[in-house]
Design a protein around this motif. Structure first.
Motif, PDB file in Angstrom:
ATOM      1  N   GLU A  62       0.843  -1.186   0.000  1.00  0.00           N
ATOM      2  CA  GLU A  62       0.000   0.000   0.000  1.00  0.00           C
ATOM      3  C   GLU A  62       0.882   1.241   0.000  1.00  0.00           C
ATOM      4  O   GLU A  62       1.775   1.363   0.844  1.00  0.00           O
ATOM      5  N   ARG A  64       2.281   4.700   0.842  1.00  0.00           N
ATOM      6  CA  ARG A  64       2.248   5.409   2.126  1.00  0.00           C
ATOM      7  C   ARG A  64       3.023   6.719   2.032  1.00  0.00           C
ATOM      8  O   ARG A  64       3.950   6.861   1.244  1.00  0.00           O
ATOM      9  N   HIS A  68       4.662   7.728   7.542  1.00  0.00           N
ATOM     10  CA  HIS A  68       4.133   6.436   8.005  1.00  0.00           C
ATOM     11  C   HIS A  68       5.155   5.737   8.902  1.00  0.00           C
ATOM     12  O   HIS A  68       6.325   5.620   8.546  1.00  0.00           O
TER      13      HIS A  68
END
Length: 89
Positions: A62, A64, A68
């Motif tokens: 995913e 980011r 993060h």
């Protein structure tokens, strides 16, 4: 200490000379960010020519932000910017 698997794609793979590696990061487990890892990767592999703030990262498949926070065992993919498209219609 935090262990993170890093995958290098396209030009980053060529410039780093490897496709993947595990990086051990010193520090508190709740304070290591994607941006910090990207900076570390650029220090480890000075042939990566992109400036760290322009490197796109995906954590566990995913995309980011650099803010993060990473966790033990995460897999981080470093992906060069993609541009263009087909000239053909």
């Amino acid at each position: 200490m935090l262990n993170v698997r890093v995958l290098y794609f396209a030009t980053y793979r060529e410039q780093a000379g490897i496709g993947c590696e595990t990086i051990n990061i010193e520090g508190d487990n709740d304070s290591v960010t994607l941006g910090g890892l990207v900076n570390m990767v650029c220090d480890i592999h000075p042939r990566i020519l992109a400036s760290p703030e322009r490197i796109v990262g995906a954590v566990n498949e995913e995309y980011r932000e650099h803010s993060h926070v990473l966790k033990e065992g995460d897999t981080v993919a470093l992906i060069p910017p993609v541009s263009g498209g087909s000239q053909f219609k």
